[in-house]
Write a protein that holds these residues in place. Structure first.
Motif, PDB file in Angstrom:
ATOM      1  N   ILE A 103     -23.227   1.652   1.461  1.00  0.00           N
ATOM      2  CA  ILE A 103     -21.839   2.846   0.673  1.00  0.00           C
ATOM      3  C   ILE A 103     -21.273   3.776   1.580  1.00  0.00           C
ATOM      4  N   ASN A 104     -21.015   4.907   0.772  1.00  0.00           N
ATOM      5  CA  ASN A 104     -19.387   5.287   1.212  1.00  0.00           C
ATOM      6  C   ASN A 104     -20.194   6.974   1.594  1.00  0.00           C
ATOM      7  N   VAL A 110     -20.984   2.296   5.078  1.00  0.00           N
ATOM      8  CA  VAL A 110     -22.572   2.469   6.437  1.00  0.00           C
ATOM      9  C   VAL A 110     -23.453   1.246   4.821  1.00  0.00           C
ATOM     10  N   PRO A 111     -23.684  -0.185   5.994  1.00  0.00           N
ATOM     11  CA  PRO A 111     -24.809  -1.171   5.091  1.00  0.00           C
ATOM     12  C   PRO A 111     -25.933  -0.368   5.217  1.00  0.00           C
ATOM     13  N   PHE A 128     -24.702   7.276  -6.869  1.00  0.00           N
ATOM     14  CA  PHE A 128     -25.417   7.869  -5.999  1.00  0.00           C
ATOM     15  C   PHE A 128     -26.982   6.517  -5.352  1.00  0.00           C
ATOM     16  N   ILE A 129     -26.238   6.469  -4.034  1.00  0.00           N
ATOM     17  CA  ILE A 129     -27.312   5.662  -3.242  1.00  0.00           C
ATOM     18  C   ILE A 129     -28.191   6.271  -2.431  1.00  0.00           C
ATOM     19  N   ASN A 130     -29.563   6.821  -2.909  1.00  0.00           N
ATOM     20  CA  ASN A 130     -30.347   7.177  -1.309  1.00  0.00           C
ATOM     21  C   ASN A 130     -31.334   6.668  -1.546  1.00  0.00           C
ATOM     22  N   SER A 131     -31.561   6.744  -0.201  1.00  0.00           N
ATOM     23  CA  SER A 131     -31.479   5.455   1.265  1.00  0.00           C
ATOM     24  C   SER A 131     -33.081   6.520   1.424  1.00  0.00           C
ATOM     25  N   THR A 135     -27.646   8.605   2.216  1.00  0.00           N
ATOM     26  CA  THR A 135     -27.289   9.483   0.737  1.00  0.00           C
ATOM     27  C   THR A 135     -26.112   8.771   0.798  1.00  0.00           C
ATOM     28  N   GLY A 136     -25.072   8.181  -0.504  1.00  0.00           N
ATOM     29  CA  GLY A 136     -24.086   7.771  -0.264  1.00  0.00           C
ATOM     30  C   GLY A 136     -23.311   7.476  -1.830  1.00  0.00           C
TER      31      GLY A 136
END
Length: 205
Positions: A103-104, A110-111, A128-131, A135-136
């Protein structure tokens, strides 16, 4: 089949089979299973599963069958009330070895391991990827993520959300047979009426 193929992108392969063998195959630019007319429909393929269950099947198939992984959707068809064949759409996917989404975030990439992803959200024309830790954004759409994320872990629960079922803390009933999910970070995510029946069946409640 050539006309039907016009409905799909150049990244989608199409196959047509009877109950035993393939009779048509159109490879795509991104994924080619190298099927030839006359090749048998072997056990483990998406077409075999659809013919066996006599219903539509859609899932991820690993590289063991054709040497490349793919995400497929297969629908059997009938002639005079009997299943006589199957139409299969084959979509490209990440390799089985890929277990991260890069993700950006701010000024870097960031992997993020699949296991750390809580949910993916489409908002303001961005994904949006929320981990757990970060978040990116990502260039893929939710539909594209739907093709390659592991089906045993990720569920499309809404047109704007894909969630990781391992991070669901609680499920609450909502209006009109829908649900609200409370995730492990306490975010509330809706399950739309369109997806509620499949969601409920998949989780067994």
């Amino acid at each position: 089949m050539d006309i039907i193929g016009e409905l799909f992108s150049d990244e989608t392969s199409l196959a047509l089979s009877d109950t035993e063998k393939y009779i048509y195959y159109r490879p795509s630019k991104r994924v080619n299973l190298k099927i030839k007319p006359g090749d048998p429909v072997v056990e483990g393929t998406i077409a075999y599963k659809a013919l066996k269950t006599k219903q539509k099947v859609s899932e991820y198939i690993d590289r063991d069958i054709f040497g490349v992984p793919y995400y497929g959707m297969a629908v059997p068809y009938e002639t005079n009330g009997e299943i006589t064949g199957c139409v299969t759409a084959i979509f490209p996917t990440l390799t089985n070895a890929m277990s991260v989404v890069t993700i950006n975030s701010e000024d870097s990439w960031v992997p993020v391991p699949f296991s750390d992803i809580l949910y993916i959200e489409a908002k303001n024309r961005k994904t949006f990827i929320n981990s757990l830790n970060i978040t990116g954004t990502h260039k893929n759409t939710l539909n594209e993520f739907d093709y390659f994320l592991p089906r045993d872990r990720f569920i499309r629960c809404h047109r704007s959300y894909i969630i990781n079922i391992n991070h669901i803390k609680q499920i609450y009933p909502d209006t009109h047979s829908t649900f609200i999910l409370k995730m492990s970070d306490d975010t509330s995510i809706p399950v739309s009426q369109t997806h509620s029946s499949y969601f409920r069946k998949l989780l067994g409640f």
